[in-house]
Design an enzyme around this catalytic site. Structure first.
Site, PDB file in Angstrom:
ATOM      1  N   TYR A   1      -3.977  -1.316   8.348  1.00  0.00           N
ATOM      2  CA  TYR A   1      -4.835  -2.437   8.699  1.00  0.00           C
ATOM      3  C   TYR A   1      -5.166  -2.413  10.193  1.00  0.00           C
ATOM      4  O   TYR A   1      -4.436  -1.817  11.000  1.00  0.00           O
ATOM      5  CB  TYR A   1      -4.157  -3.772   8.366  1.00  0.00           C
TER       6      TYR A   1
ATOM      7  N   SER B   1      -8.483  -3.403  -2.976  1.00  0.00           N
ATOM      8  CA  SER B   1      -9.363  -2.241  -2.857  1.00  0.00           C
ATOM      9  C   SER B   1     -10.405  -2.201  -3.970  1.00  0.00           C
ATOM     10  O   SER B   1     -11.585  -1.945  -3.716  1.00  0.00           O
ATOM     11  CB  SER B   1      -8.537  -0.950  -2.869  1.00  0.00           C
TER      12      SER B   1
ATOM     13  N   GLN C   1      -1.168   2.290  -6.049  1.00  0.00           N
ATOM     14  CA  GLN C   1      -2.610   2.444  -5.862  1.00  0.00           C
ATOM     15  C   GLN C   1      -3.401   1.905  -7.047  1.00  0.00           C
ATOM     16  O   GLN C   1      -4.457   1.289  -6.870  1.00  0.00           O
ATOM     17  CB  GLN C   1      -2.944   3.917  -5.624  1.00  0.00           C
TER      18      GLN C   1
ATOM     19  N   ARG D   1       0.845  -1.196   0.000  1.00  0.00           N
ATOM     20  CA  ARG D   1       0.000   0.000   0.000  1.00  0.00           C
ATOM     21  C   ARG D   1       0.880   1.246   0.000  1.00  0.00           C
ATOM     22  O   ARG D   1       1.060   1.896   1.024  1.00  0.00           O
ATOM     23  CB  ARG D   1      -0.956  -0.040   1.190  1.00  0.00           C
TER      24      ARG D   1
ATOM     25  N   ASP E   1      -3.973  -1.968  -6.837  1.00  0.00           N
ATOM     26  CA  ASP E   1      -4.533  -2.503  -5.590  1.00  0.00           C
ATOM     27  C   ASP E   1      -5.822  -3.279  -5.861  1.00  0.00           C
ATOM     28  O   ASP E   1      -6.926  -2.736  -5.802  1.00  0.00           O
ATOM     29  CB  ASP E   1      -4.778  -1.347  -4.620  1.00  0.00           C
TER      30      ASP E   1
END
Length: 380
Positions: A230, A133, A127, A122, A130
């Site tokens: 997290y 996500s 991004q 991350r 990902d």
């Protein structure tokens, strides 16, 4: 440089690892793209759209995989198919390796370089890669749609000449990517939304979406987030206090959606049988963690069951329930990673094995398991 997109080995998997959009981009990088016939059918992508994008469509997985330098998949390759992979091929997928260590060893034994997209770090430049996500975002949306389908009342408040229908009360447990999208979707549908999470940063995020935050906000709560964002495992004492608060809150809810997962661990148990029994007749619970043991006691993977007068929804592969949208995002995630592995001037594979994106995701290489979470001493 040949890039292959075989059909998924898991017949329940409806997503596909490349779309015509990403095929065009891969070809622009200098690749020959080969797609197995029917691979995109469940994502509403017919074979002729792949052909129009410049890909070759072949009937069998054997033909597609033959001499492929890069193989793109949604789920990890089936062990029975590994003989068809070229030694040294880069195989990129959501590998889900925790609890499947033997499958990781089998990939090492096949001589492939396996990359787990679900281990993507991350960091800012990752991004666009990902997959957790992008797919969790869709799962959170779909969870609300599934709940609304099972719920036998209206979600928004309705003011009519015959009187007012109150808004349904929706409680989201876990305010990560899936939870936040569930909050936003439930709010769009007019529900009264509350949410909980053990991460302090979640409170502001929940409230920014119009939800009300519910949590025991003590000192442990204020330190309950890892550096990577997290949730940390909480103490038994905190869990007991939080469970008591949730137990009282859940009695008043119409819909509960649970989304709590901790990487590499079984899903935490959030909703007990006692909590379920306290809920009102016609209430619905959607367990998005059912594939990891479930947040809800009694939830059945792949089933919608009734416990008393409460429905518990345990659909598997929730992003795959909206496969066209999920595939579009997942394929872009894969393309964003693949382009970092290719020399754009020479139009050939040029993996930087010291790149953080590579070291974080590479499971196997040169016949051994190299990822530190799975490598035995002396292997890596």
């Amino acid at each position: 440089m040949k890039i292959a997109v075989p059909a998924e080995a898991d017949k329940l998997e409806t997503r596909v690892a490349a779309t015509p959009e990403t095929v065009r981009k891969l070809i622009a990088l200098g690749a020959e793209c080969v797609v197995q016939a029917g691979a995109g059918a469940n994502s509403r992508i017919p074979d002729d759209e792949y052909e129009a994008a410049g890909a070759k469509v072949l009937k069998t997985a054997t033909a597609v995989l033959r001499d492929a330098d890069i193989v793109l998949l949604v789920g990890r390759p089936a062990e029975a198919d590994l003989d068809g992979y070229k030694e040294g091929a880069l195989v990129i997928a959501t590998m889900d390796p925790y609890g499947h260590e033997e499958a990781v060893k089998a990939m090492a034994g096949a001589g492939i370089a396996a990359f787990a997209m679900d281990f993507m770090p991350r960091i800012t430049r990752a991004q666009a890669m990902d997959v957790l996500s992008s797919q969790a975002n869709l799962a959170g949306y779909q969870a609300v749609i599934d709940a609304a389908e099972e719920f036998d009342r209206a979600l928004p408040m309705m003011m009519t000449a015959a009187g007012t229908v109150p808004a349904a009360r929706v409680f989201i447990m876990g305010a990560g990517v899936a939870g936040l999208q569930a909050i936003a979707t439930a709010r769009r549908l007019g529900a009264a939304v509350t949410a909980t999470d053990v991460r302090p940063a979640a409170k502001e995020q929940v409230e920014s979406l119009g939800g009300k935050f519910v949590a025991v906000e003590d000192d442990e709560f204020k330190q309950a987030e890892t550096a990577t964002g997290y949730a940390k495992p909480m103490s038994a004492e905190y869990q007991a206090k939080q469970a008591e608060l949730v137990a009282e809150h859940i009695k008043k809810q119409d819909i509960v959606i649970t989304t709590a997962l901790i990487p590499g661990r079984p899903a935490p148990r959030l909703v007990s049988n006692e909590m379920i029994a306290s809920m009102r007749p016609g209430s619905v619970i959607v367990d998005l963690a059912v594939e990891r043991g479930g947040n809800v006691e009694g939830a059945e993977p792949g089933e919608v069951i009734k416990v008393g007068d409460v429905k518990i929804v345990g659909h598997l592969n929730v992003p795959g329930r909206i496969a066209a949208s999920a595939s579009a995002l997942y394929a872009r995630n894969l393309y964003s990673f693949v382009e970092t592995l290719i020399d754009k001037e020479k139009k050939e594979i040029a993996v930087n094995w010291d790149d953080e994106l590579v070291t974080s995701t590479n499971l196997t290489r040169n016949g051994v398991v190299v990822h530190p979470a799975f490598a035995e001493k002396g292997d890596a």
